[in-house]
Enzyme design. Structure first.
Site, PDB file in Angstrom:
ATOM      1  N   LYS A 149       0.830  -1.210   0.000  1.00 39.56           N
ATOM      2  CA  LYS A 149       0.000   0.000   0.000  1.00 39.56           C
ATOM      3  C   LYS A 149       0.861   1.254   0.000  1.00 39.56           C
ATOM      4  O   LYS A 149       0.640   2.170  -0.791  1.00 39.56           O
ATOM      5  CB  LYS A 149      -0.903  -0.003   1.249  1.00 39.56           C
ATOM      6  CG  LYS A 149      -1.546   1.341   1.547  1.00 39.56           C
ATOM      7  CD  LYS A 149      -2.412   1.300   2.787  1.00 39.56           C
ATOM      8  CE  LYS A 149      -1.697   1.500   4.098  1.00 39.56           C
ATOM      9  NZ  LYS A 149      -1.410   2.895   4.471  1.00 39.56           N
ATOM     10  N   ARG A 204      -8.714  -0.304   4.729  1.00 42.71           N
ATOM     11  CA  ARG A 204      -7.814   0.670   4.111  1.00 42.71           C
ATOM     12  C   ARG A 204      -6.479   0.032   3.757  1.00 42.71           C
ATOM     13  O   ARG A 204      -5.791   0.513   2.857  1.00 42.71           O
ATOM     14  CB  ARG A 204      -7.533   1.822   5.093  1.00 42.71           C
ATOM     15  CG  ARG A 204      -8.746   2.649   5.409  1.00 42.71           C
ATOM     16  CD  ARG A 204      -8.362   3.787   6.272  1.00 42.71           C
ATOM     17  NE  ARG A 204      -7.215   4.469   5.679  1.00 42.71           N
ATOM     18  CZ  ARG A 204      -6.507   5.392   6.293  1.00 42.71           C
ATOM     19  NH1 ARG A 204      -6.806   5.745   7.504  1.00 42.71           N
ATOM     20  NH2 ARG A 204      -5.496   5.961   5.685  1.00 42.71           N
TER      21      ARG A 204
HETATM   22  N1  EPU Z   1       6.423  14.582  11.004  1.00 42.13           N
HETATM   23  C1  EPU Z   1       6.483  15.921  11.314  1.00 42.13           C
HETATM   24  N2  EPU Z   1       6.416  16.816  10.304  1.00 42.13           N
HETATM   25  C2  EPU Z   1       6.273  16.441   9.009  1.00 42.13           C
HETATM   26  C3  EPU Z   1       6.201  15.067   8.694  1.00 42.13           C
HETATM   27  C4  EPU Z   1       6.285  14.160   9.722  1.00 42.13           C
HETATM   28  O1  EPU Z   1       6.588  16.293  12.476  1.00 42.13           O
HETATM   29  O2  EPU Z   1       6.210  17.324   8.145  1.00 42.13           O
HETATM   30  C5  EPU Z   1       6.515  13.589  12.087  1.00 42.13           C
HETATM   31  C6  EPU Z   1       5.240  12.752  12.237  1.00 42.13           C
HETATM   32  O3  EPU Z   1       4.280  13.405  13.027  1.00 42.13           O
HETATM   33  C7  EPU Z   1       5.785  11.494  12.869  1.00 42.13           C
HETATM   34  C8  EPU Z   1       7.166  11.355  12.216  1.00 42.13           C
HETATM   35  O4  EPU Z   1       7.486  12.638  11.709  1.00 42.13           O
HETATM   36  O5  EPU Z   1       5.942  11.680  14.243  1.00 42.13           O
HETATM   37  C9  EPU Z   1       7.255  10.361  11.086  1.00 42.13           C
HETATM   38  O6  EPU Z   1       6.163  10.536  10.197  1.00 42.13           O
HETATM   39  P1  EPU Z   1       6.266  10.273   8.628  1.00 42.13           P
HETATM   40  O7  EPU Z   1       6.119  11.555   7.911  1.00 42.13           O
HETATM   41  O8  EPU Z   1       7.444   9.430   8.316  1.00 42.13           O
HETATM   42  O9  EPU Z   1       4.942   9.423   8.402  1.00 42.13           O
HETATM   43  P2  EPU Z   1       4.041   9.455   7.100  1.00 42.13           P
HETATM   44  O10 EPU Z   1       4.893   9.675   5.935  1.00 42.13           O
HETATM   45  O11 EPU Z   1       2.881  10.355   7.326  1.00 42.13           O
HETATM   46  C10 EPU Z   1       4.253   6.923   6.526  1.00 42.13           C
HETATM   47  C11 EPU Z   1       3.320   5.773   6.342  1.00 42.13           C
HETATM   48  C12 EPU Z   1       2.756   5.363   7.692  1.00 42.13           C
HETATM   49  C13 EPU Z   1       3.926   4.967   8.603  1.00 42.13           C
HETATM   50  C14 EPU Z   1       4.908   6.141   8.709  1.00 42.13           C
HETATM   51  C15 EPU Z   1       6.150   5.810   9.518  1.00 42.13           C
HETATM   52  C16 EPU Z   1       2.463   6.144   4.117  1.00 42.13           C
HETATM   53  C17 EPU Z   1       1.324   6.501   3.243  1.00 42.13           C
HETATM   54  N3  EPU Z   1       2.251   6.175   5.437  1.00 42.13           N
HETATM   55  O12 EPU Z   1       3.486   7.975   7.087  1.00 42.13           O
HETATM   56  O13 EPU Z   1       1.945   4.234   7.463  1.00 42.13           O
HETATM   57  O14 EPU Z   1       3.448   4.652   9.886  1.00 42.13           O
HETATM   58  O15 EPU Z   1       5.328   6.538   7.388  1.00 42.13           O
HETATM   59  O16 EPU Z   1       6.799   4.716   8.992  1.00 42.13           O
HETATM   60  O17 EPU Z   1       3.539   5.794   3.627  1.00 42.13           O
HETATM   61  C18 EPU Z   1       0.169   2.741   7.924  1.00 42.13           C
HETATM   62  O18 EPU Z   1       0.395   2.194   6.833  1.00 42.13           O
HETATM   63  O19 EPU Z   1      -0.575   2.245   8.798  1.00 42.13           O
HETATM   64  C19 EPU Z   1       0.805   4.023   8.232  1.00 42.13           C
HETATM   65  C20 EPU Z   1       0.351   4.846   9.176  1.00 42.13           C
END
Ligand code: EPU
Length: 423
Positions: free
Chosen positions: A22, A397
């Protein structure tokens, strides 16, 4: 609203096929917006988040076709709108992934700001500051991120924190920027590497994906391509844990151990035997699992998306274990539901301490987010009596036909379409 009804009934046995990832399919779908020709994506899982993304792509004007081998072809040529509306974004945070591609390809984009969600506040500041470094003008108006730039300019970006979708958004945007971009402190997740492979197939010039420094030489245009999405490592991990918890013997096809080292290490520590076998992985568990400590962190460390499942396993394991969540501030929502099944868990800040007990007891529980829901399914597989899981739209999802896959392995699991109570 659909629910899942499970009755714990012993070991899982048999074979199942792992779906495409996904979290790789979502950015690859967004990346199609960068091209000037149709892009075909294969091994796309059939999930609600994918449907939402396809709706989003259609809403901006892209034409979607499904070919005879179930490949998804996205033709970005008819795109006429640069707005990702609130109604779609609020149901899926990953919609923010269209911001970079729309901006880079069309010079402007408006994407509704994703709100917080069950697992944390999840800001997008690093996506926005990175795009600003590439020369975009960004403003927040009426709940929308509005971005514009005649043409993005390559830059050196040091990401303030490791963000998966943040890295992906900047990587996509930089492919069409003028000159070289260097992303430092980039996420190293396999899904970032898969997206880079897809972009390279479309004509992008990228090196270093999979390391913390990614270099992109901007090109003037990207062309059509075909890309096969990698297997879902979190789905793989979830079924590995399910097998370990039930003392089963399962062959997982179309997946590999390559991106699951930290998870496999912990499963072996818990007592399971895992072997790579041809195009897949075989897991056998001949004993009650032993409790294992885990601490989540960005790849290649232990993934936050497997934390809830390991918590469920620790609930029925021998001995005590500590689970520390360092990525999301609110990712222990499953704890109170697991406690309803009899689990002994206490929380101290970012750490949960679990004292394993031999058996959970079924009860009605509520799913709160995708991976929390998975942990409840795993717990239901080993709980005595009936476990009825409400709000399983979260599961839909991210897990393709989970009740069919587990059912084929012998689990007593069914989807109930009307509400009913458990005796
Ligand atoms: N963060 C910030 N600012 C930002 C971006 C992130 O503070 O601008 C923080 C977040 O709040 C969090 C940390 O950085 O504490 C890491 O978040 P990240 O941005 O890496 O998460 P994401 O990209 O929103 C993706 C996956 C998630 C997975 C996380 C961590 C996708 C679509 N989603 O989310 O997947 O948990 O990376 O590995 O790729 C899931 O599949 O259940 C899921 C939640």
């Amino acid at each position: 609203m659909d629910k899942l009804l499970l009755r714990g009934n012993g070991p899982l046995r048999g074979e199942l096929r792992v779906s495409g990832a996904k979290n790789a399919a979502l950015p690859c779908l967004a990346a199609t917006l960068l091209a000037r020709e149709p892009v075909v994506l294969r091994n796309i899982p059939h999930l609600r988040d994918i449907t939402t993304t396809l709706e989003l792509l259609s809403s901006v004007g892209a034409r979607i076709l499904v070919d005879e081998q179930l490949g998804i072809q996205v033709d970005p040529c008819p795109v006429h709108s640069l707005v990702a509306p609130y109604d779609l974004v609020r149901t899926m945070r990953a919609s923010i992934l269209v911001l970079g591609p729309l901006l880079a390809r069309h010079g402007a984009a408006e994407v509704s700001l994703p709100g917080g969600c069950a697992i944390g506040s999840r800001p997008v500041n690093v996506h926005l500051s990175g795009l600003e470094a590439l020369g975009a003008e960004i403003s927040l108006e009426g709940g929308f991120v509005k971005a514009k730039a005649a043409r993005l300019r390559g830059a050196r970006i040091v990401m303030e924190m490791v963000s998966v979708t943040g890295t992906e958004n900047l990587l996509m945007a930089a492919t069409l920027a003028e000159g070289k971009t260097i992303i430092e402190n980039a996420a190293r997740e396999p899904e970032v590497v898969d997206l880079a492979r897809c972009l390279v197939a479309m004509g992008a010039r990228i090196t270093g994906a999979g390391t913390s420094v990614i270099e992109i030489d901007g090109v003037d245009a990207l062309h059509g391509a075909e890309h096969h999405v990698l297997p879902d490592r979190i789905e793989t991990g979830t079924y590995l844990v399910a097998t370990a918890m039930t003392g089963g013997d399962v062959m997982l096809r179309r997946t590999s151990a390559t991106f699951l080292e930290s998870v496999i290490l912990k499963l072996r520590e818990a007592g399971s035997e895992i072997l790579e076998d041809g195009d897949g992985l075989r897991i056998r568990m001949k004993r009650r699992p032993v409790g294992v400590d885990i601490r989540t962190a960005p790849y290649p460390a232990f993934p936050t998306d497997m934390q809830a499942q390991f918590m469920a396993m620790n609930c029925i394991a021998e001995g005590s274990a500590m689970v520390t969540e360092t990525i999301f501030e609110n990712r222990f929502m499953h704890v109170s539901e697991l406690q309803r099944l009899g689990a002994h868990i206490s929380i101290d800040g970012k750490t949960a301490i679990i004292r394993g007990i031999p058996r959970l007891r079924g009860a009605p529980v509520m799913a709160t987010d995708l991976r929390a829901s998975a942990s409840l399914v795993l717990a239901g597989l080993v709980a005595e009596g009936e476990t009825l899981i409400d709000r399983i739209y979260h599961l839909d999802r991210g897990y393709e036909v989970i009740e069919e896959k587990l059912g084929a392995l012998g689990a007593d699991i069914q989807r109930v379409r009307t509400s009913r109570s458990v005796a």
